[in-house]
Design a protein around this motif. Structure first.
Motif, mmCIF file in Angstrom:
data_model
loop_
_atom_site.group_PDB
_atom_site.id
_atom_site.type_symbol
_atom_site.label_atom_id
_atom_site.label_comp_id
_atom_site.label_asym_id
_atom_site.label_seq_id
_atom_site.Cartn_x
_atom_site.Cartn_y
_atom_site.Cartn_z
ATOM 1 N N ALA A 166 3.085 2.447 -5.022
ATOM 2 C CA ALA A 166 3.869 1.225 -4.833
ATOM 3 C C ALA A 166 5.333 1.523 -5.110
ATOM 4 O O ALA A 166 5.650 2.388 -5.935
ATOM 5 C CB ALA A 166 3.394 0.110 -5.759
ATOM 6 N N THR A 167 6.210 0.826 -4.406
ATOM 7 C CA THR A 167 7.646 0.943 -4.646
ATOM 8 C C THR A 167 8.261 -0.442 -4.766
ATOM 9 O O THR A 167 7.789 -1.401 -4.148
ATOM 10 C CB THR A 167 8.366 1.704 -3.526
ATOM 11 N N ILE A 168 9.323 -0.515 -5.567
ATOM 12 C CA ILE A 168 10.031 -1.779 -5.770
ATOM 13 C C ILE A 168 11.515 -1.485 -5.767
ATOM 14 O O ILE A 168 12.072 -0.961 -6.733
ATOM 15 C CB ILE A 168 9.550 -2.478 -7.066
ATOM 16 N N PRO A 169 12.179 -1.821 -4.672
ATOM 17 C CA PRO A 169 13.624 -1.614 -4.607
ATOM 18 C C PRO A 169 14.363 -2.652 -5.460
ATOM 19 O O PRO A 169 13.808 -3.706 -5.791
ATOM 20 C CB PRO A 169 13.938 -1.837 -3.122
ATOM 21 N N SER A 170 15.622 -2.343 -5.791
ATOM 22 C CA SER A 170 16.435 -3.330 -6.492
ATOM 23 C C SER A 170 16.727 -4.519 -5.582
ATOM 24 O O SER A 170 16.909 -5.640 -6.052
ATOM 25 C CB SER A 170 17.732 -2.699 -6.999
ATOM 26 N N ILE A 171 16.771 -4.262 -4.294
ATOM 27 C CA ILE A 171 16.789 -5.321 -3.290
ATOM 28 C C ILE A 171 15.759 -4.924 -2.245
ATOM 29 O O ILE A 171 15.331 -3.795 -2.180
ATOM 30 C CB ILE A 171 18.187 -5.500 -2.653
ATOM 31 N N ASP A 172 15.342 -5.814 -1.421
ATOM 32 C CA ASP A 172 14.363 -5.572 -0.352
ATOM 33 C C ASP A 172 12.928 -5.752 -0.855
ATOM 34 O O ASP A 172 12.702 -6.213 -1.975
ATOM 35 C CB ASP A 172 14.563 -4.178 0.268
ATOM 36 N N THR A 173 11.978 -5.357 -0.041
ATOM 37 C CA THR A 173 10.588 -5.768 -0.200
ATOM 38 C C THR A 173 9.767 -4.761 -0.992
ATOM 39 O O THR A 173 9.910 -3.557 -0.826
ATOM 40 C CB THR A 173 9.955 -5.953 1.182
ATOM 41 N N ILE A 174 8.864 -5.261 -1.822
ATOM 42 C CA ILE A 174 7.906 -4.413 -2.512
ATOM 43 C C ILE A 174 6.909 -3.866 -1.499
ATOM 44 O O ILE A 174 6.514 -4.556 -0.552
ATOM 45 C CB ILE A 174 7.179 -5.228 -3.600
ATOM 46 N N ASN A 175 6.482 -2.640 -1.737
ATOM 47 C CA ASN A 175 5.548 -1.984 -0.827
ATOM 48 C C ASN A 175 4.375 -1.419 -1.620
ATOM 49 O O ASN A 175 4.573 -0.824 -2.682
ATOM 50 C CB ASN A 175 6.273 -0.845 -0.086
ATOM 51 N N TYR A 176 3.161 -1.619 -1.109
ATOM 52 C CA TYR A 176 1.954 -1.105 -1.744
ATOM 53 C C TYR A 176 1.167 -0.249 -0.758
ATOM 54 O O TYR A 176 1.119 -0.537 0.433
ATOM 55 C CB TYR A 176 1.033 -2.236 -2.204
ATOM 56 N N ALA A 177 0.497 0.766 -1.278
ATOM 57 C CA ALA A 177 -0.495 1.477 -0.476
ATOM 58 C C ALA A 177 -1.665 0.539 -0.220
ATOM 59 O O ALA A 177 -2.020 -0.281 -1.065
ATOM 60 C CB ALA A 177 -0.970 2.719 -1.223
ATOM 61 N N ASP A 178 -2.274 0.674 0.952
ATOM 62 C CA ASP A 178 -3.400 -0.206 1.297
ATOM 63 C C ASP A 178 -4.526 -0.111 0.276
ATOM 64 O O ASP A 178 -5.210 -1.100 -0.014
ATOM 65 C CB ASP A 178 -3.936 0.151 2.685
ATOM 66 N N SER A 179 -4.707 1.072 -0.301
ATOM 67 C CA SER A 179 -5.828 1.300 -1.220
ATOM 68 C C SER A 179 -5.692 0.538 -2.530
ATOM 69 O O SER A 179 -6.671 0.405 -3.264
ATOM 70 C CB SER A 179 -5.963 2.796 -1.507
ATOM 71 N N VAL A 180 -4.491 0.045 -2.846
ATOM 72 C CA VAL A 180 -4.295 -0.638 -4.130
ATOM 73 C C VAL A 180 -3.892 -2.095 -3.961
ATOM 74 O O VAL A 180 -3.779 -2.821 -4.955
ATOM 75 C CB VAL A 180 -3.248 0.089 -5.008
ATOM 76 N N LYS A 181 -3.677 -2.536 -2.744
ATOM 77 C CA LYS A 181 -3.282 -3.932 -2.517
ATOM 78 C C LYS A 181 -4.312 -4.884 -3.091
ATOM 79 O O LYS A 181 -5.512 -4.703 -2.911
ATOM 80 C CB LYS A 181 -3.104 -4.182 -1.015
ATOM 81 N N GLY A 182 -3.825 -5.895 -3.798
ATOM 82 C CA GLY A 182 -4.708 -6.882 -4.412
ATOM 83 C C GLY A 182 -5.238 -6.473 -5.769
ATOM 84 O O GLY A 182 -5.814 -7.303 -6.481
#
Length: 114
Positions: A48-64
């Motif tokens: 997973a990544t979390i920018p200081s701005i913009d959208t959080i991103n998750y790998a499909d295997s860990v979503k939820g």
């Protein structure tokens, strides 16, 4: 820049862990923090990544199941991991990217086993 991870350990399937990564040094306001992992015999992969701005991103295997968050005042990123599975077993690495340079922590072991 230095990154120090903590919070890894041994947990049973279905359990939870919370990882933390504290960054120190010259941290700029615009950056991306994230978690990656490398399982036994596998390549390192994005969690997973979390920018200081913009959208959080998750790998499909860990979503939820996993939630990434950050405290900018503390330059710290967290990874809350719930409903852990044996396939989540890996060394988890924290990364900070800023101004075209990536910085990595040394990693923390997460083992999911009964």
């Amino acid at each position: 820049v230095q990154l120090v991870e903590s919070g890894g350990g041994l947990v049973q399937p279905g359990g939870s862990l919370r990882l933390s990564c504290a960054a120190s040094g010259r941290i700029f306001g615009i950056n991306v923090m994230g978690w990656y992992r490398q399982g036994p015999g596998k390549q390192r992969e994005l969690v997973a990544t979390i920018p200081s701005i913009d959208t959080i991103n998750y790998a499909d295997s860990v979503k939820g199941r996993f939630t990434i968050s950050r405290d900018n005042a503390k330059n710290t990123v967290y990874l809350q991991m719930n409903s852990l599975k044996p396939e989540d077993t890996a060394v988890y690495y924290c990364k900070l990217g800023q101004r075209g340079i990536d910085y990595w922590g040394k990693g923390t072991q997460v083992t999911v086993s009964s």
